[in-house]
Design a protein around this motif. Structure first.
Motif: not given
Length: 457
Positions: A86, A89, A100-102
């Protein structure tokens, strides 16, 4: 120095070649490690991944495994041995400027199981000035309108750049060793080739020059033993030849006495005995000529073989013998004119005696002069063709001197041809008759060990 190496025993020469090749190859290897920089691991920075996902140009920096960008409708599925972190990322999403979620980021962790996951990732993805470096295969993706933009590390090439450089270097090392290997091989094989050629000459002519005692120690010992055997063989042949010549010569005196005493005999008996005496005299003369021709070396010099053939054909035609010329090409060879004239005369006499007439032709092939003497006689049975070359073997089994001859003509002819380095064969002609094919070399070797004009043993 090179001559000394050529005189070494084959064992030591071969061992020296192997040691020299080993030393040279090791020297090349050391030079390669000293001159070339060590191979640098191929990697991709986090900024390179971010630029590729965002569609910005990114520097390759000499790396072989540049990132490839594709589009697909669904999120990429990582390989089974890939992991994600994470923290990395989030850093990637922050560099691109998207939530972050993309963003997805997968990479290969270190395979050693004794390290914690986070520590494994840090060992495999070290930090350099605050930026992670990814050395292995990775997959990164960013969600866009209508799908995903995917960045992958392409598969590793079969041979990396440093491996190709190593292969090229080793190939150059091998090429550099080729001249040295050729010199050593030449030093070993040249004396062996000369030895084989001299031994082959001795097999055809026991009076040929001795085998040169040169080259490796084993070859010199062998050549010395072969020369001793040749000396003994030459002495044996000379002794038997001299004995044959002496016997033939001494028979002339009792034949002369027999011829003188038979004069008082009745005419029928005297004629038959005189005929036998003349046949014996012809055999003695042929034997003495054969012996002298086998032991004397002639004067070998350049000569026009076509001129000799034409002259002899003209001389035969002047006396009314059935000899005619076919195609005769100009050919110059190195030979003994007296011996070659005897060769052609014997072939003509043989063809006229058995075939009733001959046709002469002369052509030139690659490195050879080909003389053909053909007749239209009865020919010979295939199993008797080689047999007639033996001394005192006649093509006509009768004892008639006019048709059967002495049996030395073809023997002397083949001996002359072999002394000149050629071959003589007989062959039945289509439609009947016999053909003598004589091949003589038009070029001679410059090898100093080969017998030259006027050489005497």
């Amino acid at each position: 120095m090179i001559r000394r190496l050529g005189r070494l025993p084959i064992f030591w020469a071969t061992l020296l070649l192997l040691l020299a090749s080993l030393v040279a190859s090791q020297a090349m290897t050391v030079a390669m490690f000293v001159l070339f920089d060590p191979p640098r691991p191929d990697f991709n920075r986090l900024s390179d991944i971010a630029d590729a996902l965002a569609g910005r140009d990114h520097e390759r920096g000499g790396r072989e495994r540049a990132l490839s960008v594709t589009r697909q409708p669904a999120a990429p599925v990582p390989d089974a041995d890939m992991t994600s972190d994470p923290r990395f990322t989030g850093m990637l999403a922050a560099r691109i400027g998207v939530p972050r979620d993309r963003v997805l980021l997968y990479f290969e962790p270190d395979q050693r199981a004794d390290l914690p996951q986070r520590r494994r990732a840090r060992r495999l993805v070290p930090m350099r000035r605050g930026e992670p470096l990814f050395f292995d295969t990775l997959v990164a993706a960013m969600e866009t309108d209508g799908g995903w933009r995917v960045v992958r590390t392409p598969p590793a090439p079969l041979l990396a750049a440093w491996q190709r450089r190593m292969i090229l270097w080793f190939a150059l090392c091998a090429l550099m060793l080729v001249p040295f290997a050729w010199v050593f091989a030449r030093l070993l094989t040249r004396p062996i080739s000369r030895f084989a050629a001299a031994a082959d000459r001795m097999g055809h002519d026991p009076l040929s020059p001795s085998v040169p005692e040169e080259g490796p120690a084993e070859l010199r010992v062998t050549a010395h033993a072969l020369n001793r055997m040749q000396d003994r063989l030459a002495a044996y042949v000379a002794e038997r030849t001299a004995m044959m010549g002496a016997i033939a010569h001494d028979l002339r005196t009792p034949l002369a006495r027999i011829a003188f005493r038979i004069e008082a005999a009745p005419e029928p008996v005297r004629d038959k005995v005189q005929e036998d005496i003349e046949q014996m005299r012809a055999m003695i003369a042929a034997t003495i000529g054969f012996v002298r021709g086998s032991t004397r070396a002639g004067d070998i010099r350049p000569m026009s073989l076509d001129t000799l053939v034409r002259r002899m054909a003209d001389a035969e035609q002047e006396v009314g013998r059935p000899v005619r010329l076919d195609a005769v090409r100009p050919v110059t060879i190195a030979g003994d004119p007296v011996a070659l004239e005897r060769l052609v005369q014997n072939l003509i006499d043989n063809g006229v005696a058995y075939g009733g007439g001959v046709t002469l032709s002369l052509s030139a092939e690659t490195g050879e002069a080909v003389l053909t003497v053909a007749d239209r006689g009865p020919g010979l049975a295939p199993d008797r063709i080689e047999h007639v070359f033996q001394p005192f073997v006649r093509g006509d089994p009768s004892r008639n001197r006019d048709t059967g001859g002495i049996g030395l003509g073809l023997t002397i002819a083949r001996s002359i041809v072999q002394d000149h380095g050629g071959t003589l064969i007989l062959r039945n002609r289509d439609g009947g008759g016999l053909k003598a094919v004589c091949r003589l070399p038009t070029t001679y070797t410059d090898d100093p060990h080969v017998k030259k004009a006027g050489d005497q043993r």
